[in-house]
Design a protein around this motif. Structure first.
Motif, mmCIF file in Angstrom:
data_model
loop_
_atom_site.group_PDB
_atom_site.id
_atom_site.type_symbol
_atom_site.label_atom_id
_atom_site.label_comp_id
_atom_site.label_asym_id
_atom_site.label_seq_id
_atom_site.Cartn_x
_atom_site.Cartn_y
_atom_site.Cartn_z
ATOM 1 N N ALA A 240 20.231 37.399 -21.550
ATOM 2 C CA ALA A 240 20.614 36.517 -20.450
ATOM 3 C C ALA A 240 20.116 37.084 -19.129
ATOM 4 N N ILE A 241 20.053 36.204 -18.136
ATOM 5 C CA ILE A 241 19.784 36.576 -16.749
ATOM 6 C C ILE A 241 21.060 36.307 -15.953
ATOM 7 N N ALA A 242 21.488 37.267 -15.146
ATOM 8 C CA ALA A 242 22.660 37.078 -14.285
ATOM 9 C C ALA A 242 22.237 37.204 -12.829
ATOM 10 N N VAL A 243 22.823 36.389 -11.982
ATOM 11 C CA VAL A 243 22.475 36.409 -10.561
ATOM 12 C C VAL A 243 23.728 36.161 -9.735
ATOM 13 N N SER A 244 23.814 36.854 -8.606
ATOM 14 C CA SER A 244 24.935 36.582 -7.696
ATOM 15 C C SER A 244 24.674 35.257 -7.008
ATOM 16 N N ILE A 245 25.686 34.397 -6.986
ATOM 17 C CA ILE A 245 25.506 33.040 -6.464
ATOM 18 C C ILE A 245 26.205 32.835 -5.126
ATOM 19 N N GLY A 246 26.784 33.901 -4.551
ATOM 20 C CA GLY A 246 27.396 33.771 -3.246
ATOM 21 C C GLY A 246 28.909 33.761 -3.311
ATOM 22 N N PRO A 247 29.462 33.605 -2.118
ATOM 23 C CA PRO A 247 28.830 33.319 -0.835
ATOM 24 C C PRO A 247 28.071 34.525 -0.279
ATOM 25 N N GLY A 248 27.280 34.248 0.758
ATOM 26 C CA GLY A 248 26.506 35.307 1.378
ATOM 27 C C GLY A 248 25.398 34.740 2.232
ATOM 28 N N SER A 249 24.310 35.493 2.348
ATOM 29 C CA SER A 249 23.159 35.089 3.144
ATOM 30 C C SER A 249 22.477 33.882 2.514
#
Length: 234
Positions: free
Chosen positions: A60-69
């Motif tokens: 799998a690929i994981a990514v932070s989705i926010g909130p943020g920039s």
């Protein structure tokens, strides 16, 4: 356990980590800010080369989705979507506020009872993106934008809770939240190496986001502003 490539670009940190069976196998990170566009693809390729050299099959690929920039989130999610689509892998979205909370739980021992965790990501002026979580990572207050003042979280403090604040927005709170049960943990930044627990939980529970249509958790929509002194064409 799953082999997961984790991407985190929600703040000034650009980081990528390869994790497997509860361990970080390899990672790259940069804390200097404004490097996402130039470094992210290189970091991803480094992790892919590591995986290939050891015949590790990604799950799998994981990514932070926010909130943020806004910019950082778009760059990170675009890279993650491309990888997930190209490698035919599921995509995991990790909430950045939960990531800050988990990092604090794992790395800082809080002795007091009735602790609530309050991650904060800088927005603008006295505004932050924040939420409140208990020790089971259940949301006591859902993610939202908040303008900080001396009355922020007053109801929770009156209930006897100790509030543990962290993240790059928590410095703003120091000037207005002076209650004796408010604690500040310095130096907690969202990083790909700390995504491990949340990403693996999402994998076990088959909590995936749509590769084509998922969007970052902006909370507030981006609003472009005009320059104060525009140069007019004559």
């Amino acid at each position: 356990m799953a082999n997961i490539l984790n991407i985190e670009t929600s703040t000034e940190v650009c980081s990528v980590a390869l994790t497997s069976e509860g361990q970080v196998l390899d990672h790259n990170e940069n804390y200097e800010g404004q490097t996402h566009a130039t470094l992210l693809s290189e970091y991803v390729q480094n992790m892919l080369k590591y995986a290939r050299s050891r015949e590790i099959k990604l799950d799998a690929i994981a990514v932070s989705i926010g909130p943020g920039s806004y910019t950082g989130l778009r760059i990170g999610l675009s890279e993650a979507k491309g990888l997930a689509f190209g490698l035919d892998l599921p995509l995991i979205g990790v909430n950045t506020l939960q990531l800050l909370t988990v990092s604090t739980m794992f790395n800082h021992f809080i002795e007091e009872d009735d602790v609530l965790y309050v991650p904060m990501i800088d927005a603008r002026r006295m505004e932050v993106y924040t939420a409140v979580y208990n020790s089971a990572l259940e949301a006591v207050m859902e993610p939202q934008a908040m303008i900080l003042d001396e009355h922020s979280f007053e109801d929770l403090l009156q209930q006897g809770h100790t509030l543990v604040l962290m993240g790059n927005g928590s410095d703003k709170a120091r000037t207005v939240l002076t209650h004796e049960r408010v604690r500040f943990i310095e130096g907690v930044k969202p990083a790909a190496v700390d995504m491990l627990a949340l990403a693996e939980r999402a994998w076990r529970e088959h909590q995936f986001i749509d590769v084509a249509y998922s969007t970052p958790l902006y909370i507030k929509e981006f609003q472009a502003t005009k320059p104060k002194n525009p140069v007019l064409n004559q």
